[in-house]
Write a protein that holds these residues in place. Structure first.
Motif, PDB file in Angstrom:
ATOM      1  N   SER A   9      -5.692   6.072  -2.926  1.00 12.00           N
ATOM      2  CA  SER A   9      -6.334   6.144  -1.444  1.00 12.00           C
ATOM      3  C   SER A   9      -7.953   5.967  -1.714  1.00 12.00           C
ATOM      4  O   SER A   9      -8.211   5.916  -2.660  1.00 12.00           O
ATOM      5  N   TRP A  30       3.984   6.116  -3.530  1.00 13.50           N
ATOM      6  CA  TRP A  30       2.982   5.383  -4.214  1.00 13.50           C
ATOM      7  C   TRP A  30       3.652   4.341  -5.093  1.00 13.50           C
ATOM      8  O   TRP A  30       4.196   4.694  -5.922  1.00 13.50           O
ATOM      9  N   ASN A  50      -4.615  10.729   2.631  1.00 10.79           N
ATOM     10  CA  ASN A  50      -3.636  11.751   2.185  1.00 10.79           C
ATOM     11  C   ASN A  50      -4.042  12.876   1.744  1.00 10.79           C
ATOM     12  O   ASN A  50      -5.491  13.181   1.739  1.00 10.79           O
ATOM     13  N   ASP A  94      -1.213   1.970  -6.783  1.00  7.98           N
ATOM     14  CA  ASP A  94      -1.720   2.488  -5.414  1.00  7.98           C
ATOM     15  C   ASP A  94      -2.699   3.592  -5.551  1.00  7.98           C
ATOM     16  O   ASP A  94      -2.660   4.459  -6.468  1.00  7.98           O
ATOM     17  N   LYS A 130       6.496   3.943 -10.187  1.00  6.30           N
ATOM     18  CA  LYS A 130       6.102   4.731  -8.693  1.00  6.30           C
ATOM     19  C   LYS A 130       5.914   6.006  -8.975  1.00  6.30           C
ATOM     20  O   LYS A 130       6.433   6.793  -9.756  1.00  6.30           O
ATOM     21  N   GLU A 177      -4.577   8.620  -6.880  1.00  7.12           N
ATOM     22  CA  GLU A 177      -4.211   7.395  -7.462  1.00  7.12           C
ATOM     23  C   GLU A 177      -2.981   7.357  -8.126  1.00  7.12           C
ATOM     24  O   GLU A 177      -2.831   8.536  -8.966  1.00  7.12           O
ATOM     25  N   ASN A 178      -2.257   6.597  -8.075  1.00  5.51           N
ATOM     26  CA  ASN A 178      -1.118   6.250  -9.294  1.00  5.51           C
ATOM     27  C   ASN A 178      -1.614   5.375 -10.135  1.00  5.51           C
ATOM     28  O   ASN A 178      -1.688   4.172  -9.965  1.00  5.51           O
ATOM     29  N   ARG A 188       1.033  -1.127   0.128  1.00  8.10           N
ATOM     30  CA  ARG A 188      -0.093  -0.136  -0.129  1.00  8.10           C
ATOM     31  C   ARG A 188       0.969   1.288  -0.061  1.00  8.10           C
ATOM     32  O   ARG A 188       2.133   1.215   0.122  1.00  8.10           O
ATOM     33  N   TYR A 189       0.206   2.307  -0.170  1.00  4.98           N
ATOM     34  CA  TYR A 189       1.206   3.582  -0.256  1.00  4.98           C
ATOM     35  C   TYR A 189       1.426   3.961   1.327  1.00  4.98           C
ATOM     36  O   TYR A 189       0.715   3.516   2.023  1.00  4.98           O
ATOM     37  N   ASP A 219      -6.492   5.752   4.776  1.00  5.09           N
ATOM     38  CA  ASP A 219      -6.701   6.473   3.333  1.00  5.09           C
ATOM     39  C   ASP A 219      -6.894   7.852   3.405  1.00  5.09           C
ATOM     40  O   ASP A 219      -8.035   8.436   3.358  1.00  5.09           O
ATOM     41  N   LEU A 259       0.248  11.566 -10.589  1.00  3.43           N
ATOM     42  CA  LEU A 259      -0.688  11.166  -9.852  1.00  3.43           C
ATOM     43  C   LEU A 259      -2.105  11.708 -10.310  1.00  3.43           C
ATOM     44  O   LEU A 259      -2.120  12.788 -10.713  1.00  3.43           O
TER      45      LEU A 259
END
Length: 302
Positions: A169, A163, A302, A167, A249, A242-243, A143-144, A300, A188
């Motif tokens: 949130s 991330w 961020n 990954d 990464k 989200e990535n 997970r992030y 979650d 992102l």
């Protein structure tokens, strides 16, 4: 834009070298190559000098606008200043570094009221340099992660989020807080949502359990690239980060003013709200103990 305070909520208002970042695998940390450089190439090309002149003019106009805003509202205005000297040159040591950013944040948040637009301006002024933040970039393969960089004496906090591929949130809020996010490496996607709506089954005077939850409405989607910045608070809606890449990464820098320990997460299909606790994967570059990590699964938020 400004934020008014109450007690503790008084403030907010390329590739040359291949660095590594720690990837956590149970208790063993392995050094993994990262796809971003630790040093920025230094060029004295004429076009770069022109761009610096443009950036300097934009910088001065931004600060002048913020000062004018503050004077109209009887807020201190001389506290806000350009962060880079007009003769600054990336090649001669005039760079606005991560340590400079942190120092300027502490100076500004010493005031009772803070202009959030100036805080965003500070985040925009810092140009990502992995050599300065790599020690905070602690990844986890599942997970992030949220990694504390500076606690801000309780007035704000600054953290690096890491991330992995794919990954993301949950949809979440920022209770009584402003969130300013900057991309340090990779890309992102920020997806914004309106607050969930509830409709009564029969009439308006019914218990919350009798209300029918509706799917959440997406109101915006932005792809943020390296050095991109966004700002959100609860008056602007909710968001998910989200990535979307399955090969690269990403790393981001987040500022919250004031900090918060809990937030709400939301189910996109039903709008159902759940409370989540905010925790850190590492603090000041040191990984939080395994026991502490097991007690508090990172939220979650961020």
């Amino acid at each position: 834009m400004e934020r008014f305070s109450q007690q503790q909520q008084q403030q907010c208002v390329k590739r040359r070298e291949v660095p590594t970042a720690a990837m956590d695998d149970d208790d063993n940390e392995q050094q993994q190559p990262m796809p971003w450089p630790t040093k920025r190439p230094c060029s004295r090309a004429t076009q770069e000098q022109v761009q610096r002149d443009v950036d300097r003019d934009d910088c001065n106009s931004t600060v002048l606008a913020i000062r004018g805003y503050c004077r109209k509202r009887n807020m201190p205005s001389d506290v806000y200043r350009p962060v880079v000297r007009q003769d600054a040159n990336r090649c001669n040591g005039g760079k606005f570094r991560l340590t400079d950013l942190i120092g300027e944040l502490h100076r500004v948040f010493a005031e009772d009221r803070v202009n959030v637009e100036y805080v965003q301006y500070l985040m925009e002024s810092y140009q990502s340099d992995p050599a300065e933040w790599l020690k905070y970039a602690k990844f986890n393969k599942f997970r992030y992660t949220r990694n504390l960089v500076d606690a801000g004496n309780g007035k704000f906090n600054l953290m690096v989020l890491c991330w992995g591929e794919g990954d993301g949130s949950s949809i979440h809020n920022h209770p009584q807080s402003d969130c300013i996010m900057k991309i340090l490496a990779g890309q992102l996607t920020e997806v914004r949502f309106a607050w969930p709506e509830k409709s009564a089954v029969d009439g308006d005077d019914v218990d919350e359990d009798d209300q029918q939850l509706q799917p959440m409405c997406e109101i915006g989607r932005t792809l943020l690239e390296t050095d991109g910045v966004c700002h959100i608070n609860d008056t602007m809606g909710l968001h998910r980060v989200e990535n979307a890449s399955h090969t690269d990464k990403a790393v981001s820098l987040h500022l919250y003013c004031p900090p918060f320990e809990k937030c709400s997460t939301f189910n996109q299909q039903t709008g159902h709200e759940t409370m989540a606790k905010s925790t850190f994967w590492s603090i000041y570059g040191e990984k939080v103990s395994k026991k502490r990590a097991e007690e508090h699964v990172p939220a979650d938020d961020n």
